[in-house]
Design a protein around this motif. Structure first.
Motif, PDB file in Angstrom:
ATOM      1  N   UNK A 178      21.731 -19.799   1.673  1.00  0.00           N
ATOM      2  CA  UNK A 178      20.553 -20.595   2.048  1.00  0.00           C
ATOM      3  C   UNK A 178      19.578 -19.692   2.789  1.00  0.00           C
ATOM      4  N   UNK A 179      18.326 -19.667   2.331  1.00  0.00           N
ATOM      5  CA  UNK A 179      17.331 -18.842   2.981  1.00  0.00           C
ATOM      6  C   UNK A 179      16.991 -19.443   4.337  1.00  0.00           C
ATOM      7  N   UNK A 180      16.679 -18.541   5.289  1.00  0.00           N
ATOM      8  CA  UNK A 180      16.331 -18.992   6.630  1.00  0.00           C
ATOM      9  C   UNK A 180      14.857 -19.294   6.739  1.00  0.00           C
ATOM     10  N   UNK A 181      14.404 -19.429   7.972  1.00  0.00           N
ATOM     11  CA  UNK A 181      12.994 -19.667   8.245  1.00  0.00           C
ATOM     12  C   UNK A 181      12.238 -18.346   8.086  1.00  0.00           C
ATOM     13  N   UNK A 182      11.220 -18.366   7.251  1.00  0.00           N
ATOM     14  CA  UNK A 182      10.438 -17.158   6.987  1.00  0.00           C
ATOM     15  C   UNK A 182       9.132 -17.195   7.758  1.00  0.00           C
ATOM     16  N   UNK A 183       8.790 -16.081   8.372  1.00  0.00           N
ATOM     17  CA  UNK A 183       7.518 -15.977   9.095  1.00  0.00           C
ATOM     18  C   UNK A 183       6.814 -14.686   8.705  1.00  0.00           C
ATOM     19  N   UNK A 184       5.492 -14.767   8.683  1.00  0.00           N
ATOM     20  CA  UNK A 184       4.705 -13.551   8.472  1.00  0.00           C
ATOM     21  C   UNK A 184       3.353 -13.689   9.165  1.00  0.00           C
ATOM     22  N   UNK A 185       2.751 -12.569   9.545  1.00  0.00           N
ATOM     23  CA  UNK A 185       3.341 -11.233   9.538  1.00  0.00           C
ATOM     24  C   UNK A 185       4.370 -11.078  10.661  1.00  0.00           C
ATOM     25  N   UNK A 187      -0.919 -17.225  11.623  1.00  0.00           N
ATOM     26  CA  UNK A 187       0.495 -16.975  11.362  1.00  0.00           C
ATOM     27  C   UNK A 187       0.981 -17.998  10.344  1.00  0.00           C
ATOM     28  N   UNK A 188       1.944 -17.581   9.549  1.00  0.00           N
ATOM     29  CA  UNK A 188       2.476 -18.456   8.503  1.00  0.00           C
ATOM     30  C   UNK A 188       3.968 -18.662   8.690  1.00  0.00           C
ATOM     31  N   UNK A 218      -0.391 -21.466  11.863  1.00  0.00           N
ATOM     32  CA  UNK A 218      -0.855 -21.577  13.246  1.00  0.00           C
ATOM     33  C   UNK A 218      -2.002 -20.591  13.407  1.00  0.00           C
ATOM     34  N   UNK A 219      -3.117 -21.055  13.916  1.00  0.00           N
ATOM     35  CA  UNK A 219      -4.295 -20.216  14.057  1.00  0.00           C
ATOM     36  C   UNK A 219      -4.747 -20.155  15.508  1.00  0.00           C
ATOM     37  N   UNK A 220      -5.253 -19.001  15.894  1.00  0.00           N
ATOM     38  CA  UNK A 220      -5.846 -18.819  17.209  1.00  0.00           C
ATOM     39  C   UNK A 220      -7.262 -18.288  16.994  1.00  0.00           C
ATOM     40  N   UNK A 221      -8.226 -18.997  17.589  1.00  0.00           N
ATOM     41  CA  UNK A 221      -9.623 -18.584  17.422  1.00  0.00           C
ATOM     42  C   UNK A 221     -10.471 -19.144  18.557  1.00  0.00           C
ATOM     43  N   UNK A 222     -11.007 -18.314  19.420  1.00  0.00           N
ATOM     44  CA  UNK A 222     -10.833 -16.872  19.542  1.00  0.00           C
ATOM     45  C   UNK A 222      -9.626 -16.536  20.411  1.00  0.00           C
ATOM     46  N   UNK A 250       5.235 -13.614  21.461  1.00  0.00           N
ATOM     47  CA  UNK A 250       5.905 -13.797  20.175  1.00  0.00           C
ATOM     48  C   UNK A 250       5.773 -15.265  19.805  1.00  0.00           C
ATOM     49  N   UNK A 251       5.354 -15.503  18.580  1.00  0.00           N
ATOM     50  CA  UNK A 251       5.199 -16.885  18.102  1.00  0.00           C
ATOM     51  C   UNK A 251       6.351 -17.171  17.144  1.00  0.00           C
ATOM     52  N   UNK A 252       7.164 -18.117  17.562  1.00  0.00           N
ATOM     53  CA  UNK A 252       8.371 -18.456  16.819  1.00  0.00           C
ATOM     54  C   UNK A 252       8.179 -19.769  16.074  1.00  0.00           C
ATOM     55  N   UNK A 253       8.668 -19.793  14.868  1.00  0.00           N
ATOM     56  CA  UNK A 253       8.700 -21.026  14.089  1.00  0.00           C
ATOM     57  C   UNK A 253      10.157 -21.449  13.955  1.00  0.00           C
ATOM     58  N   UNK A 254      10.402 -22.723  14.038  1.00  0.00           N
ATOM     59  CA  UNK A 254      11.741 -23.260  13.870  1.00  0.00           C
ATOM     60  C   UNK A 254      11.673 -24.500  12.989  1.00  0.00           C
ATOM     61  N   UNK A 255      12.787 -24.827  12.363  1.00  0.00           N
ATOM     62  CA  UNK A 255      12.828 -26.049  11.571  1.00  0.00           C
ATOM     63  C   UNK A 255      14.165 -26.735  11.768  1.00  0.00           C
ATOM     64  N   UNK A 256      14.174 -28.033  11.515  1.00  0.00           N
ATOM     65  CA  UNK A 256      15.396 -28.810  11.606  1.00  0.00           C
ATOM     66  C   UNK A 256      15.390 -29.872  10.523  1.00  0.00           C
TER      67      UNK A 256
END
Lengths: 115, 116
Positions: free
Chosen positions: B1-8, B21-22, B77-81, B89-95
């Motif tokens: 099972x693939x985990x949570x993918x983040x980029x970049x 961030x994706x 997730x976007x930051x502007x400005x 560090x921006x972490x993504x998690x899922x459940x």
């Protein structure tokens, strides 16, 4: 409001020695409790969790934790530390119910393992 | 099972620039979280989605941060400005469940943002 305190910012142990990482929480009832580990450059990996029942819970990698209601603690232990256990460890709490469920993390304890 | 993918994995920008961030959660997971982890701190929840709806964004600085999960799968997730204090560090998690108490969150490796 729920909160978590990890009193030790940094702990150093020798390989093969025993380990105990402390975690104290503040919550009005018995929360759900978690320990996560974060290796450098990696995300958080769940070590173990406590929801209810037996207060001594076993996790992965030989870790265990004991829930003590009277002390509001959930300390993490390992009888013999390996060099690969060097990482940062986070305790977290969450309410057992509620539509606005949120995990609250402690500030972490950095573990260094000496050869 | 693939985990949570983040980029970049890493991003360096100057203050006042924008960044995105994706995150792609584990397949089938209904709930997705974005956390901010500042150096020396534990992760702090920014926003929680259940499917494509927002459950909690109380700690999201809405004047500069935005997030979406349009089709209930991946999220940005976007930051502007950006400001200097956004370095983290921006972490993504899922459940898999509804985000309730017994839900286990699975984390991605994170995106390390440096704002100069």
């Amino acid at each position: 409001a729920q909160s978590v305190t990890q009193p030790d910012i940094h702990i150093t142990v020798s390989e093969g020695a025993s380990l105990e990482l402390r975690c104290n929480y503040s919550y009005g009832a018995t929360p759900y409790l978690f320990w996560y580990v974060q290796s450098p450059g990696q995300g958080l990996q769940l070590l173990l969790k406590y929801f209810s029942g037996d207060t001594l819970v076993q996790g992965i990698k030989g870790f265990e934790a004991e829930f003590k209601r009277s002390q509001s603690s959930f300390n993490l232990r390992k009888p013999s530390v390996h060099w690969s256990d060097a990482a940062e460890y986070f305790c977290a709490v969450g309410p057992p119910w509620g539509s606005n469920y949120k995990l609250t993390f402690g500030k972490g304890t950095l573990l260094t393992v000496n050869p | 099972e693939a985990g949570v993918a983040q980029s970049p994995r890493y991003k360096i920008i100057e203050k006042r620039q924008s960044v995105a961030f994706w995150c792609n959660p584990i397949s089938g997971h209904a709930t997705l979280y974005w956390y901010q982890q500042i150096l020396g701190q534990g992760p702090k929840l920014l926003i929680q989605f259940q499917n494509n709806g927002v459950v909690d964004d109380s700690q999201l600085p809405k004047d500069r941060f935005s997030a979406e999960r349009l089709k209930g799968v991946d999220s940005t997730l976007k930051i502007q400005p950006a400001k200097l204090e956004d370095s983290a560090v921006y972490l993504c998690a899922s459940s898999s469940l509804s985000g309730g108490g017994s839900d286990i969150q699975y984390f991605g490796a994170g995106t390390r943002l440096s704002v100069l």
